[in-house]
Scaffold this motif. Structure first.
Motif, PDB file in Angstrom:
ATOM      1  N   VAL A 225      -0.954  -2.245   7.865  1.00  9.88           N
ATOM      2  CA  VAL A 225      -1.009  -1.029   7.045  1.00  9.88           C
ATOM      3  C   VAL A 225      -2.414  -0.844   6.472  1.00  9.88           C
ATOM      4  CG1 VAL A 225      -0.290  -2.046   4.830  1.00  9.88           C
ATOM      5  CG2 VAL A 225       0.303   0.318   5.347  1.00  9.88           C
ATOM      6  N   LEU A 255       5.202   1.211   1.454  1.00 10.48           N
ATOM      7  CA  LEU A 255       3.786   1.087   1.818  1.00 10.48           C
ATOM      8  C   LEU A 255       3.081   0.092   0.895  1.00 10.48           C
ATOM      9  CD1 LEU A 255       2.942   4.857   2.489  1.00 10.48           C
ATOM     10  CD2 LEU A 255       2.970   3.021   4.201  1.00 10.48           C
ATOM     11  N   ALA A 273      -2.934   6.079   0.670  1.00 12.04           N
ATOM     12  CA  ALA A 273      -1.816   6.694   1.388  1.00 12.04           C
ATOM     13  C   ALA A 273      -1.743   8.191   1.105  1.00 12.04           C
ATOM     14  CB  ALA A 273      -0.502   6.013   1.016  1.00 12.04           C
TER      15      ALA A 273
END
Ligand SMILES: Nc1ncnc2c1ncn2[C@@H]1O[C@H](COP(=O)(O)OP(=O)(O)OP(=O)(O)O)[C@@H](O)[C@H]1O
Ligand SMILES: [Mg+2]
Length: 344
Positions: A225, A255, A273
């Motif tokens: 990620v 996340l 994000a």
């Protein structure tokens, strides 16, 4: 060709994999396979008389996928010659009997018309999804296990202009979009001596040196990620990723949890994000029907935390606009009259 010839590696499970509408075939005890063909899981009698037979089949299938499965490597996640995804676990990790999970994957990706026909994409959503791809929004597909994330992603990739180069990074090599210019990178696990692993974070970084027009991460499930957020934050628009999350509202926490595996703190993940993903497209499975049920955006709220704000939600058989549509609609160049929201 009959089922056994087509999938010689599947032994007594071959006829089940060949049944129309079957998406999952699961074995965890002798004599029985459970099949998912849309409704509740159903048991079927199979000719696997004892735990040795189940184990032997698991080992044979792993071999057909080019992977080894034995006492030294008792877990495998492989792709079989016809595209079927195999997961298998041997004792003692599965103490009673080897556990086999097969997920069938279509040889041909479902296209947007197929998704409309199957009821996954309804009303104005087809236009909305096409506009997301054409206008190079970065898309995060969310949904629970088996909800249809990978299927939806493949159909979105099939909409990408044929002149663009797709770089697809995956754990198991499932995505087969109908597109003429695809580079696929699949991670490699460590060998028995524990060396030779090439993981998703490395592949995402390498992909950047391969002149991608679109960077695609099949599933965001670990420390990669960090690389994905970094790529999507540095001018690479129009990328795609999927994420396991039961609702778009769960996506920020998910996340953040994955980011912590890569040493990122909450604030950094939320900040990145919010910029990385322009839109969240959420798939749900309800009473056997898989559908896109929500479109949302990720926004930093007044206290700087990341939240999902609805743009479109499917409620009681129609689409309803949410607060984020006001900004998303113009970005997509899509207008929805009241009639559009109702249209089937
Ligand atoms: N619209 C559809 N019509 C018919 N079959 C579908 C549709 N969407 C998904 N499927 C089937 O459902 C199964 C699960 O779909 P998919 O693999 O896309 O789910 P997923 O959310 O990515 O699952 P996972 O959580 O395991 O990654 C697949 O066999 C797929 O072919
Ligand atoms: Mg998937």
């Amino acid at each position: 060709m009959d089922a056994d010839e087509e999938r010689p590696w599947a032994g007594p499970l071959a006829p089940l994999l060949a049944m129309p509408g079957v998406t999952d075939v699961l074995v965890q005890e002798p004599g029985v396979a459970w099949i998912d063909s849309g409704g509740a899981l159903a048991p079927v009698t199979v000719d696997l008389p004892d735990v040795e037979a189940v184990r032997a089949l698991a080992v044979r299938m792993a071999g057909a996928g080019g992977r080894r499965l034995d006492d030294a490597a008792p877990l495998v996640d492989a792709r079989l010659p016809d595209g079927t995804r195999l997961h298998a676990v041997l004792p003692p990790l599965a103490p009673d009997c080897a556990a086999i999970s097969l997920r069938s994957v279509r040889a041909r990706a479902l296209d947007m018309d197929d998704l409309v026909a199957s009821g996954m994409v309804t009303g104005p959503l087809g236009r909305v999804l096409r506009a997301m791809v054409a206008r190079r929004l970065s898309v995060l597909v969310t949904g629970a296990t088996g909800s249809g994330k990978t299927t939806l992603l493949a159909s979105l990739l099939s909409l990408v202009d044929p002149g663009e180069r797709l770089l697809i990074i995956e754990e198991a090599g499932e995505l087969r979009p109908a597109h003429p210019h695809v580079v696929r990178l699949v991670e490699r696990r460590a060998n028995i001596e524990g060396s030779g692993a090439v993981g998703l974070p490395t592949l995402v970084r390498e992909a950047m040196r391969m002149r991608p027009d679109r960077v695609v991460l099949g599933e965001c499930r670990g420390a990669e990620v960090r690389e994905v957020l970094s790529v999507f934050n540095t001018g690479h628009r129009g990328g795609f990723a999927t994420l396991h999350a039961n609702t778009p509202a769960d996506a920020p926490a998910r996340l953040v949890a994955l980011g912590s595996l890569a040493g990122l703190d909450q604030r950094t993940v939320e900040l990145q994000a919010a910029i990385a993903f322009d839109v969240v497209v959420h798939v749900e499975r309800d009473a056997g029907v898989r559908r896109v049920a929500r479109v949302a955006t990720l926004v930093r709220s007044a206290d700087a935390s990341l939240t999902a704000v609805d743009a479109l939600t499917w409620e009681r058989g129609r689409w309803v606009e949410g607060p984020a549509w006001e900004t998303l609609g113009p970005r997509l160049g899509v207008e929805l009259g009241a009639v559009g929201l109702h249209a089937a």
